[in-house]
Design a protein around this motif. Structure first.
Motif, mmCIF file in Angstrom:
data_model
loop_
_atom_site.group_PDB
_atom_site.id
_atom_site.type_symbol
_atom_site.label_atom_id
_atom_site.label_comp_id
_atom_site.label_asym_id
_atom_site.label_seq_id
_atom_site.Cartn_x
_atom_site.Cartn_y
_atom_site.Cartn_z
ATOM 1 N N ASN A 156 -5.875 7.026 -1.339
ATOM 2 C CA ASN A 156 -5.553 6.907 0.087
ATOM 3 C C ASN A 156 -4.156 6.351 0.355
ATOM 4 O OD1 ASN A 156 -8.006 7.943 1.152
ATOM 5 N ND2 ASN A 156 -9.020 6.028 0.619
ATOM 6 N N GLY A 157 -3.444 5.984 -0.688
ATOM 7 C CA GLY A 157 -2.093 5.473 -0.502
ATOM 8 C C GLY A 157 -2.039 4.145 0.212
ATOM 9 N N CYS A 158 -3.022 3.299 -0.022
ATOM 10 C CA CYS A 158 -3.089 1.998 0.651
ATOM 11 C C CYS A 158 -2.492 0.915 -0.251
ATOM 12 C CB CYS A 158 -4.538 1.661 1.009
ATOM 13 S SG CYS A 158 -4.684 0.119 1.932
ATOM 14 N N SER A 159 -1.220 0.607 -0.030
ATOM 15 C CA SER A 159 -0.548 -0.373 -0.891
ATOM 16 C C SER A 159 -1.179 -1.757 -0.780
ATOM 17 C CB SER A 159 0.948 -0.443 -0.577
ATOM 18 O OG SER A 159 1.175 -0.928 0.724
ATOM 19 N N TYR A 160 -1.636 -2.116 0.414
ATOM 20 C CA TYR A 160 -2.278 -3.420 0.597
ATOM 21 C C TYR A 160 -3.487 -3.542 -0.328
ATOM 22 C CZ TYR A 160 -4.292 -7.526 2.826
ATOM 23 O OH TYR A 160 -4.792 -8.782 3.057
ATOM 24 N N CYS A 161 -4.349 -2.535 -0.322
ATOM 25 C CA CYS A 161 -5.580 -2.580 -1.114
ATOM 26 C C CYS A 161 -5.325 -2.356 -2.602
ATOM 27 C CB CYS A 161 -6.602 -1.582 -0.576
ATOM 28 S SG CYS A 161 -7.212 -2.025 1.079
ATOM 29 N N VAL A 162 -4.346 -1.514 -2.946
ATOM 30 C CA VAL A 162 -3.990 -1.338 -4.361
ATOM 31 C C VAL A 162 -3.531 -2.677 -4.922
ATOM 32 C CG1 VAL A 162 -2.321 -0.306 -5.963
ATOM 33 C CG2 VAL A 162 -3.483 1.138 -4.280
ATOM 34 N N ASP A 163 -2.678 -3.359 -4.192
ATOM 35 C CA ASP A 163 -2.193 -4.666 -4.624
ATOM 36 C C ASP A 163 -3.357 -5.654 -4.776
ATOM 37 O OD1 ASP A 163 0.043 -6.707 -4.977
ATOM 38 O OD2 ASP A 163 -0.982 -7.533 -3.216
ATOM 39 N N MET A 164 -4.183 -5.744 -3.757
ATOM 40 C CA MET A 164 -5.285 -6.707 -3.780
ATOM 41 C C MET A 164 -6.267 -6.426 -4.911
ATOM 42 S SD MET A 164 -8.042 -7.866 -0.853
ATOM 43 C CE MET A 164 -8.367 -6.211 -0.358
ATOM 44 N N HIS A 165 -6.695 -5.177 -5.049
ATOM 45 C CA HIS A 165 -7.725 -4.877 -6.050
ATOM 46 C C HIS A 165 -7.177 -4.895 -7.467
ATOM 47 C CE1 HIS A 165 -10.631 -4.584 -2.988
ATOM 48 N NE2 HIS A 165 -9.920 -3.671 -2.348
ATOM 49 N N SER A 166 -5.899 -4.615 -7.635
ATOM 50 C CA SER A 166 -5.274 -4.777 -8.953
ATOM 51 C C SER A 166 -5.287 -6.252 -9.356
ATOM 52 C CB SER A 166 -3.817 -4.278 -8.936
ATOM 53 O OG SER A 166 -3.763 -2.913 -8.685
ATOM 54 N N ARG A 167 -4.879 -7.102 -8.419
ATOM 55 C CA ARG A 167 -4.841 -8.540 -8.713
ATOM 56 C C ARG A 167 -6.249 -9.093 -8.946
ATOM 57 N NH1 ARG A 167 -3.339 -11.374 -4.669
ATOM 58 N NH2 ARG A 167 -2.974 -9.769 -3.130
ATOM 59 N N GLU A 168 -7.211 -8.693 -8.097
ATOM 60 C CA GLU A 168 -8.582 -9.184 -8.259
ATOM 61 C C GLU A 168 -9.175 -8.745 -9.592
ATOM 62 O OE1 GLU A 168 -10.737 -7.857 -4.821
ATOM 63 O OE2 GLU A 168 -10.009 -9.509 -3.587
ATOM 64 N N ALA A 169 -8.920 -7.506 -9.978
ATOM 65 C CA ALA A 169 -9.430 -7.014 -11.268
ATOM 66 C C ALA A 169 -8.855 -7.844 -12.408
ATOM 67 C CB ALA A 169 -9.089 -5.534 -11.439
#
Length: 152
Positions: free
Chosen positions: A46-59
Motif C-alpha cells: 500500500n505504500g504506507c511509509s508510516y506503517c512500514v517504518d513502525m512494523h519494521s521497528r516493532e518486528a
C-alpha cells in the motif's frame, strides 16, 4: 510531505473502535512475529511509509532479524520464510489486492492446509485491519518519525 489532518482528533469515537479492533487482532492468538511480517507486507504493498517504518521497528524489537525484515518485499525469492509464512504472505497480497481476482480456490486450499479455519478468519481480519491503518495513514499523510540527525 506534510500531514493533511489528525484523523484521531477529527473522529475520536470512531478511532476508539478502530483501536479496539486493532487490539483484538494483536491479541487474537496468531503468532506475534507472523502478525508483524504480514502487517509489514501489506504496508509495503500500500505504500504506507508510516506503517512500514513502525512494523519494521516493532518486528526488530520483538526479535525478528534484520535480514528477514528487509526481505519481506522479496519473500518469493528468499528461502528465509517457512511454508506457513509464505502462505500468509500470499494471502496478504491477495486479500490486500482483492479487487484484482478475488481469492482463488487454489490459494484458499493452500491456506486451509496450513491454517485452521479460525486462523484463516483471524489472518483475514488482520489483513483488513492493517489495510484500514494504511488507508488512513496514506490518505491523511501520516508522517513516520525522522531520526534527529536526518531531520535538518
Amino acid at each position: 510531505m506534510q500531514p493533511r489532518m489528525d484523523f484521531f482528533a477529527e473522529a475520536p469515537q470512531l478511532m476508539k473502535y478502530v483501536i479496539s479492533l486493532n487490539r483484538a487482532v494483536d491479541e487474537c492468538g496468531l503468532d506475534k512475529g507472523l502478525l508483524h511480517l504480514i502487517k509489514l507486507r501489506a504496508s509495503q504493498i500500500n505504500g504506507c511509509s508510516y506503517c512500514v517504518d513502525m512494523h519494521s521497528r516493532e518486528a526488530r524489537d520483538d526479535g525478528e532479524s534484520e535480514q528477514r525484515v528487509y526481505l519481506v518485499s522479496a519473500w518469493k525469492e528468499s528461502p528465509l520464510y517457512s511454508e506457513r509464512e509464505r502462505a500468509a504472505f500470499e494471502w496478504v497480497e491477495t486479500v490486500t489486492n482483492i479487487a484484482e481476482a478475488g481469492v482463488p480456490e487454489a490459494l484458499y486450499d493452500k491456506g486451509s492446509k496450513l491454517f485452521s479455519k479460525e486462523e484463516l478468519v483471524k489472518l483475514t481480519v488482520a489483513v483488513a485491519m492493517i489495510n484500514v491503518w494504511n488507508r488512513l495513514c496514506v490518505t491523511f499523510h501520516a508522517v513516520h518519525p525522522v531520526p534527529a540527525a536526518k531531520a535538518a
